[in-house]
Design a protein around this motif. Structure first.
Motif, PDB file in Angstrom:
ATOM      1  N   HIS A 153     -38.212  28.453  -4.732  1.00 22.22           N
ATOM      2  CA  HIS A 153     -39.385  28.134  -5.550  1.00 22.22           C
ATOM      3  C   HIS A 153     -39.959  29.439  -6.121  1.00 22.22           C
ATOM      4  O   HIS A 153     -40.136  30.414  -5.393  1.00 22.22           O
ATOM      5  N   GLU A 154     -40.237  29.447  -7.409  1.00 23.49           N
ATOM      6  CA  GLU A 154     -40.802  30.632  -8.049  1.00 23.49           C
ATOM      7  C   GLU A 154     -42.323  30.570  -7.979  1.00 23.49           C
ATOM      8  O   GLU A 154     -42.935  29.588  -8.398  1.00 23.49           O
ATOM      9  N   LEU A 155     -42.906  31.629  -7.449  1.00 20.88           N
ATOM     10  CA  LEU A 155     -44.341  31.671  -7.177  1.00 20.88           C
ATOM     11  C   LEU A 155     -45.014  32.781  -7.975  1.00 20.88           C
ATOM     12  O   LEU A 155     -44.499  33.901  -8.053  1.00 20.88           O
ATOM     13  N   ARG A 156     -46.149  32.458  -8.537  1.00 18.21           N
ATOM     14  CA  ARG A 156     -47.018  33.458  -9.156  1.00 18.21           C
ATOM     15  C   ARG A 156     -48.402  33.301  -8.566  1.00 18.21           C
ATOM     16  O   ARG A 156     -48.923  32.178  -8.459  1.00 18.21           O
ATOM     17  N   ILE A 157     -49.023  34.413  -8.129  1.00 15.81           N
ATOM     18  CA  ILE A 157     -50.386  34.402  -7.611  1.00 15.81           C
ATOM     19  C   ILE A 157     -51.202  35.422  -8.388  1.00 15.81           C
ATOM     20  O   ILE A 157     -50.803  36.582  -8.512  1.00 15.81           O
ATOM     21  N   ALA A 158     -52.355  35.000  -8.879  1.00 14.65           N
ATOM     22  CA  ALA A 158     -53.208  35.867  -9.697  1.00 14.65           C
ATOM     23  C   ALA A 158     -54.079  36.740  -8.800  1.00 14.65           C
ATOM     24  O   ALA A 158     -55.305  36.598  -8.747  1.00 14.65           O
ATOM     25  N   ALA A 159     -53.449  37.641  -8.071  1.00 11.25           N
ATOM     26  CA  ALA A 159     -54.171  38.497  -7.127  1.00 11.25           C
ATOM     27  C   ALA A 159     -53.651  39.921  -7.194  1.00 11.25           C
ATOM     28  O   ALA A 159     -52.441  40.144  -7.125  1.00 11.25           O
ATOM     29  N   GLU A 160     -54.566  40.856  -7.283  1.00 11.91           N
ATOM     30  CA  GLU A 160     -54.237  42.282  -7.274  1.00 11.91           C
ATOM     31  C   GLU A 160     -54.228  42.855  -5.860  1.00 11.91           C
ATOM     32  O   GLU A 160     -53.659  43.924  -5.624  1.00 11.91           O
ATOM     33  N   ARG A 198     -49.226  29.466  -9.490  1.00  8.17           N
ATOM     34  CA  ARG A 198     -48.298  28.552 -10.157  1.00  8.17           C
ATOM     35  C   ARG A 198     -46.979  28.598  -9.389  1.00  8.17           C
ATOM     36  O   ARG A 198     -46.494  29.677  -9.038  1.00  8.17           O
ATOM     37  N   VAL A 199     -46.405  27.429  -9.112  1.00 11.05           N
ATOM     38  CA  VAL A 199     -45.130  27.325  -8.405  1.00 11.05           C
ATOM     39  C   VAL A 199     -44.197  26.446  -9.229  1.00 11.05           C
ATOM     40  O   VAL A 199     -44.602  25.388  -9.732  1.00 11.05           O
ATOM     41  N   ASP A 248     -40.198  24.724  -9.223  1.00 11.90           N
ATOM     42  CA  ASP A 248     -38.916  24.431  -8.581  1.00 11.90           C
ATOM     43  C   ASP A 248     -37.896  24.193  -9.676  1.00 11.90           C
ATOM     44  O   ASP A 248     -37.947  23.181 -10.393  1.00 11.90           O
ATOM     45  N   SER A 249     -36.949  25.105  -9.822  1.00 15.89           N
ATOM     46  CA  SER A 249     -35.989  25.022 -10.921  1.00 15.89           C
ATOM     47  C   SER A 249     -35.058  23.828 -10.784  1.00 15.89           C
ATOM     48  O   SER A 249     -34.559  23.305 -11.785  1.00 15.89           O
ATOM     49  N   ARG A 250     -34.785  23.378  -9.553  1.00 12.23           N
ATOM     50  CA  ARG A 250     -33.870  22.251  -9.370  1.00 12.23           C
ATOM     51  C   ARG A 250     -34.438  20.963  -9.958  1.00 12.23           C
ATOM     52  O   ARG A 250     -33.740  20.217 -10.649  1.00 12.23           O
ATOM     53  N   SER A 251     -35.691  20.680  -9.658  1.00 15.62           N
ATOM     54  CA  SER A 251     -36.302  19.428 -10.112  1.00 15.62           C
ATOM     55  C   SER A 251     -37.064  19.592 -11.419  1.00 15.62           C
ATOM     56  O   SER A 251     -37.327  18.599 -12.108  1.00 15.62           O
ATOM     57  N   GLY A 252     -37.412  20.817 -11.748  1.00 13.47           N
ATOM     58  CA  GLY A 252     -38.244  21.058 -12.915  1.00 13.47           C
ATOM     59  C   GLY A 252     -39.719  20.829 -12.666  1.00 13.47           C
ATOM     60  O   GLY A 252     -40.533  20.999 -13.583  1.00 13.47           O
ATOM     61  N   ARG A 253     -40.094  20.465 -11.444  1.00 14.21           N
ATOM     62  CA  ARG A 253     -41.523  20.252 -11.168  1.00 14.21           C
ATOM     63  C   ARG A 253     -42.272  21.587 -11.115  1.00 14.21           C
ATOM     64  O   ARG A 253     -41.766  22.575 -10.574  1.00 14.21           O
ATOM     65  N   VAL A 254     -43.473  21.552 -11.643  1.00 10.47           N
ATOM     66  CA  VAL A 254     -44.346  22.725 -11.646  1.00 10.47           C
ATOM     67  C   VAL A 254     -45.704  22.306 -11.111  1.00 10.47           C
ATOM     68  O   VAL A 254     -46.203  21.217 -11.423  1.00 10.47           O
ATOM     69  N   MET A 255     -46.307  23.152 -10.284  1.00 13.84           N
ATOM     70  CA  MET A 255     -47.655  22.914  -9.773  1.00 13.84           C
ATOM     71  C   MET A 255     -48.502  24.147 -10.035  1.00 13.84           C
ATOM     72  O   MET A 255     -48.089  25.271  -9.741  1.00 13.84           O
ATOM     73  N   GLU A 256     -49.679  23.929 -10.592  1.00 12.79           N
ATOM     74  CA  GLU A 256     -50.652  25.006 -10.740  1.00 12.79           C
ATOM     75  C   GLU A 256     -51.860  24.716  -9.866  1.00 12.79           C
ATOM     76  O   GLU A 256     -52.258  23.553  -9.702  1.00 12.79           O
ATOM     77  N   LEU A 257     -52.452  25.764  -9.336  1.00  7.99           N
ATOM     78  CA  LEU A 257     -53.683  25.666  -8.570  1.00  7.99           C
ATOM     79  C   LEU A 257     -54.778  26.441  -9.290  1.00  7.99           C
ATOM     80  O   LEU A 257     -54.604  27.619  -9.624  1.00  7.99           O
TER      81      LEU A 257
END
Length: 372
Positions: free
Chosen positions: A202-209, A278-279, A281-290
């Motif tokens: 799962h590819e993860l991005r977190i908006a934190a320094e 933001r996460v 999943d490349s297999r399913s194409g699902r994306v979740m943002e918080l």
């Protein structure tokens, strides 16, 4: 002419040990999107999300029936309180008085102590049908519960909006000075729970320094949070969860055995939710943002799932079968005057609003610029 399908349904979900009936409320959105909430722990029990080809899958861990939630305290989908995360030594000072909370994580109090909000049956106070169906759970946490002072009246509202968004709003009021830090503790796997694949891809991005390094007891170390730059905690650009999880870094070995850290989103609570993570999943194409108004985000990579608990479909949950993104105030805040305060006084209202936005990778751009 046939009636339109109901966008809110209620059904029994068993009986708690104290004899109280537990219900499940399901909120329906677009294209099969649906979230099921149970009154035990005011918890997310099921979350159906379509993939890039429209196929539905349940993307949260949990149990098929009430017995699973009662027999094992796993926090699956639960409302956490009074204080999420850890309180060092199970104690803190409040107005010159030592408050003691039952340790349940070594010497620390974790997620409310020995019996947190996740172990109670909540009242279903209100339901709303229509374009944005919602349910509100309430309970009163009495003065002295787990050692916390004051009667605390708590509510959590779950709402489905725009077809694929799940809004979660917490409120609380007290009659004595106390501390409050509430969150939802869902375990996610965007690939779906029937055939679990570890979330390392799962590819993860977190908006934190910055993030909060922890000591051997998983308590934030003294001093200010540290920069993520140059560390395995740098998710400012999207990266696979597993890319650096085995990196030889002291914070990824003991005690966390992976990620279980606070990421600093802001220095205090915000007026409106802002993008946090933001996460994909490349297999399913699902994306979740918080999106959240909280100043912290606890990212947990499922390190302590060890196969000892069987969940839905009899599946044994193992390490990295799920991840958690828990918006909250910073850990051990009751003991840290240098952290954003979690103090709640009479006459004040605690508020926490978070938003989970779901979509598939293909049409992502059409939803990416929307604001909550």
């Amino acid at each position: 002419m046939s009636a339109a399908p109901a966008n809110l349904t209620r059904e029994p979900f068993g009986t708690a040990p104290d004899g109280r009936a537990v219900e499940r409320v399901t909120l329906h959105g677009a294209d099969g999107f649906a979230v099921s909430l149970i009154s035990y722990g005011a918890a997310v029990q099921r979350l159906l999300v379509p993939d890039s080809e429209g196929r539905l899958a349940d993307v949260v861990l949990g149990h098929d029936d009430l017995s699973g939630y009662i027999e094992s305290r796993d926090f699956f989908g639960a409302t956490i309180g009074r204080v999420a995360n850890r309180i060092a030594g199970g104690r803190f000072m409040l107005n010159g008085r030592t408050i003691r909370v039952e340790p349940n994580d070594g010497p620390n109090a974790l997620h409310g102590g020995g019996v947190g909000f996740d172990r109670y049956v909540w009242d279903i106070a209100e339901t709303e049908e229509g374009a944005s169906p919602a349910v509100t759970f309430r309970r009163r946490s009495p003065d002295g519960e787990e050692g916390f002072p004051g009667n605390l009246d708590v509510a959590v509202t779950y709402r489905v909006s725009d077809g694929f968004d799940l809004e979660i709003e917490f409120t609380a009021e007290t009659d004595m000075p106390t501390v409050v830090n509430l969150t939802n503790h869902s375990f996610f796997n965007l690939g779906g729970g029937e055939n679990l694949v570890p979330v390392y891809d799962h590819e993860l991005r977190i908006a934190a320094e910055h993030y909060s390094p922890v000591d051997s007891r998983a308590i934030p170390k003294k001093g200010a949070p540290e920069p993520v730059e140059g560390t395995p905690f740098d998710f400012r650009e999207a990266a696979p969860i597993g890319a650096l999880i085995r990196f030889d870094h002291p914070q990824l070995n003991k005690p966390a055995r992976g990620y279980d850290h606070n990421f600093v989103l802001a220095n205090d609570a915000r007026d409106v939710p802002a993008f946090a993570a933001r996460v994909r999943d490349s297999r399913s194409g699902r994306v979740m943002e918080l999106w959240t108004d909280r100043p912290g985000l606890q990212f947990y990579s499922g390190n302590f799932l060890d196969g000892s608990v069987r969940g839905k479909n009899g599946r044994a949950y193992r390490q990295a079968d799920a991840f958690c993104l828990e918006p909250q105030d910073w850990p051990d805040a009751p003991n840290r005057p240098d952290f954003p305060s979690v103090l709640l006084d009479p006459g004040q209202t605690y508020r926490h609003r978070s938003l989970l936005r779901f979509f598939s990778a293909a049409p992502a751009a059409s939803r990416d610029t929307r604001k909550p």
